[in-house]
Design an enzyme around this catalytic site. Structure first.
Site, PDB file in Angstrom:
ATOM      1  N   GLU A 106       0.839  -1.212   0.000  1.00 22.08           N
ATOM      2  CA  GLU A 106       0.000   0.000   0.000  1.00 22.08           C
ATOM      3  C   GLU A 106       0.872   1.260   0.000  1.00 22.08           C
ATOM      4  O   GLU A 106       0.574   2.243  -0.684  1.00 22.08           O
ATOM      5  CB  GLU A 106      -0.949  -0.020   1.201  1.00 22.08           C
ATOM      6  N   GLU A 126      -3.549  -9.817   3.698  1.00 23.45           N
ATOM      7  CA  GLU A 126      -4.389  -9.571   4.882  1.00 23.45           C
ATOM      8  C   GLU A 126      -5.497 -10.601   5.067  1.00 23.45           C
ATOM      9  O   GLU A 126      -5.871 -10.950   6.178  1.00 23.45           O
ATOM     10  CB  GLU A 126      -5.015  -8.171   4.803  1.00 23.45           C
TER      11      GLU A 126
END
Ligand SMILES: NC(=O)c1ccc[n+]([C@@H]2O[C@H](COP(=O)([O-])OP(=O)(O)OC[C@H]3O[C@@H](n4cnc5c(N)ncnc54)[C@H](O)[C@@H]3O)[C@@H](O)[C@H]2O)c1
Length: 696
Positions: A106, A126
């Protein structure tokens, strides 16, 4: 000291992330990045900014050491860092090598440009912790690699090598050789050619007929995700990237993230993730305890377990000497190992070359003299004390000083086995699970005399052969089998009271077990439990056993291998089919013991079986057989098919509430049938319940 070093190369600022081992994005690192960006912005001589990490990792994502501490959510959060990137008026180039995962990816997606070394590992993992990327990953990734590819990565968490992103918006250049030099050259080009600030947030995210595509994805992912909510939320979040403006998509992603963090499923997955790491730590063994080199292994007994154990080491590139008493048993063992590797080749999981290499590391023998050079011997002979005695005496005589002598015994007293040698400090249990080359669990059994050095070496060996190792003290059945016996006993009591094998199995399968206890027993062989019970009747006459299983075994119904057990099986088919013969046997048995069957709810079935695990687990914990509750959970998740989304029996009990578990146990203790003494709540369970505490 800042964990983000700032230096200037000509007119380029280089921010280097430096938080070993994987540049986890902890508070200090996040602050350092923002400070670096501010410094570069404020300096008129700086024309572009590079953010880079180490060879090993650009960044592995959130810093797990900060989890559950105020620092994890302290400003600047990762979302703030990325906002600072978005607001930056000078081009930012991410220079990526090694792991670039989760928050790390990210952060990279917050840069205007990205260059990477070949082999960098790109992922948004995740979902494996039951959550989804919470800092824009689901919104930015589809904008640079396309909706389908991004959805695939977000839903599976798979790691993709950087080369595969060549030609996508994720990667502006693949740099062979010196990454920083390449990144500086790239930055110079951005500056001289006055290339625009490519903010991913400003890019379009489109997909033709998106509604149909996401509906199809929901159906597919929903079917695969079974009991886990995160994969479907991942689909929703990526769908929002297409259907909503960027900021709304970002807000939606956040909403999904916050929701998922609070789910019991995510708690369970995070518990499993940390539990596996924690299990490797031994409470009373000092850090820095030395370990021994294990470069050659001996395996005694080439049967079912010995063969599987040997395969683990061969696969890890460690030479194995395999010993048997008779040539034909040895030949059979070697042939089975060869056959198992060949089947992996047929499935495309192994190359012929690797198979040959592995088999080349195997030395079959009938002579103990050939074990002299081994650093570790693992015994997997018949489960009889007299045979173990004979083997350990011979091992003691031939093995070099400092070699470790391990036993794979399931039920025998390891301390007694150690006493057959003159070096009990070098004796340890290494309890593998069948099939030993497949099952992840390894119970490392610490004898009364086992030295710390030997214990830590065994833990290290486990890691090398990719096992989840859990330390257990010495007791009958160790952690896993001692608990499963109580679970199986309850399942059988339930039959006597009115349930059918298919009802019990269905209830526990619905709870999430891969297989109910009766289908499982038919697969493993009902004779194994029978054999153990017969021993118990002599050794522990006070233990009450439901005799219905003995009646079944007396008919020779040992399970799949005899074509009949708790179910019947048709030739060439493993489907468990209900059998009226078994129903009749159970009915007759109830009459014999004078029980009128009652209707039993599925809820009671789950509580009786699962709380039996919990109550015995609590006893194991207070006796110090297990070091901590999460170790017990790891045993059950990695070795017994306990549903991952429940996090193991002890976490499950914590989530239900120990007060409720204890109260139900007391109700079972008061019921008319079964083992009332067993259902007296374990003192630790009562104590924690009274204090409002949890096991974990
Ligand atoms: N089967 C399981 O699921 C399982 C799981 C965990 C642990 N164990 C334990 O592993 C051990 C082996 O079990 P198994 O299922 O592989 O049994 P097995 O019968 O398949 O294999 C035992 C092998 O040991 C050999 N053997 C017997 N005496 C020997 C001696 N003195 N020297 C060398 N070899 C000898 C036999 O020839 C045979 O090949 C037992 O202690 C058992 O309790 C079994």
């Amino acid at each position: 000291m800042s964990q983000a070093h700032y230096k200037v190369e000509g007119d380029i600022a280089v921010i280097t992330l430096d938080s070993p081992p994987v540049n986890g994005l902890g508070y200090d690192l996040r602050s350092g990045i923002v400070n670096g960006l501010d410094q570069a912005q404020a300096d008129p001589s700086i024309k572009a900014i590079i953010i880079t990490g180490s060879v090993k990792a650009f960044s592995g994502g959130a810093d797990i050491r900060e989890f559950n501490t105020p620092k994890a959510t302290a400003e600047p959060t990762l979302r703030t860092v990325i906002r600072a990137q978005d607001d930056c008026k000078k081009p930012i180039i991410g220079a990526i090598s090694g792991a670039c995962m989760g928050g790390g990816l990210e952060l990279a997606l917050g840069c205007h440009y990205r260059v990477a070394s070949p082999g960098a590992q790109i992922a948004l993992p995740e979902v494996k912790l039951g959550i989804l990327p919470g800092a824009g990953g689901t919104q930015r990734l589809p904008r640079v690699i396309g909706v389908e590819a991004a959805l695939n990565m977000v839903v599976t968490g798979y790691v993709v090598p950087s080369e595969q992103f060549k030609g996508t918006g994720l990667l502006d250049d693949l740099i062979e050789g010196d990454l920083l030099a390449g990144a500086l050259a790239f930055a110079a080009k951005v500056v001289t050619e006055k290339l625009p600030l490519k903010r991913i947030r400003d890019m379009k995210c489109e997909y033709p007929d998106a509604e149909a595509f996401f509906q199809f994805s929901r159906n597919t992912v929903g079917a695969m995700a079974k009991n886990l909510p995160a994969p479907l939320k991942c689909v929703d979040a990526v769908a929002a990237a297409v259907s909503k403006p960027f900021d709304e998509g970002l807000a939606f992603e956040r909403e999904c993230f916050v929701y998922l963090v609070g789910t019991p499923e995510s708690k369970a997955l995070r518990h499993a993730f940390f539990g596996e790491r924690t299990a490797a730590k031994i409470v009373d063994v000092p850090d820095g305890t030395p370990t021994r080199k294990i470069e050659r292994v001996a395996v005694i007994g080439a049967g079912l377990m010995g063969g599987g154990i040997a395969m683990n080491f061969l696969s890890a590139g460690i030479p194995v000497t395999l010993l048997e008493t008779k040539q034909d048993a040895l030949d059979r063992g070697v042939a089975t190992i060869q056959k198992n590797f060949e089947s992996a080749v047929k499935k495309g999981k192994l190359t012929q070359e690797k198979l040959d290499q592995r088999m080349g590391l195997l030395t079959p023998t009938l002579s103990y003299d050939d074990l002299k050079d081994a650093d570790l011997a693992i015994e997997a002979v018949f489960e009889e004390m007299s045979v173990k005695e004979q083997v350990f005496k011979q091992l003691d005589a031939v093995m070099k000083p400092g070699a470790i002598l391990a036993s794979n015994t399931s039920t025998l007293d390891l301390n007694k086995i150690a006493s057959f040698t003159k070096r009990p400090e070098d004796v340890i249990g290494m309890h593998f699970f069948s099939p030993a080359n497949v099952m992840k669990l390894l119970e490392v059994v610490r004898g009364a005399a086992t030295s710390n050095e030997v214990l830590m070496t065994a833990m290290q060996v486990a890691k090398k052969i990719k096992k989840t190792a859990v330390v257990s003290g010495v007791c009958d059945g160790f952690i896993g089998n001692r608990m499963i016996e109580q679970y199986a006993r309850q399942a059988m009591f339930l039959l006597e009271e009115g349930a059918s094998p298919q009802q019990v199995d269905a209830a526990l399968e619905k709870f999430g077990f891969a297989m109910g206890p009766f289908r499982m027993s038919d697969l493993a062989g009902n004779d194994i439990g029978w054999h153990i019970r017969k021993r118990r009747y002599v050794e522990q006459p006070q233990m009450i056993y439901p005799k219905v299983a003995d009646a079944l075994c007396e008919l020779g119904r040992f399970g799949q291998k005899t074509g009949a057990g708790w179910y019947r099986y048709e030739a060439g088919n493993r489907d468990a089919l209900p059998d009226p013969v078994v129903d009749e046997l159970i009915t007759q048995h109830r009459k014999t013991i004078g029980i009128t069957p009652r209707k039993i709810s599925n809820e009671e079935i789950v509580e009786r079986c699962v709380y039996a695990l919990v109550n015995e687990g609590a006893r194991i914990l207070e006796e110090g057989i297990a070091q901590r509750a999460s170790d017990i959970d790891m045993v059950y998740l990695s070795g017994y098919g306990f549903p991952l989304h429940r996090g193991g029996p002890m976490l499950y009990a914590d989530i239900v509430g120990l007060y409720n578990v204890e109260r139900t146990a007391k109700q079972f203790a008061a019921s008319a049938h079964g083992d009332k003494a067993f259902w007296q709540p374990a003192p630790l369970l009562s104590k924690l319940a009274a204090e409002g505490k949890t096991f974990n």
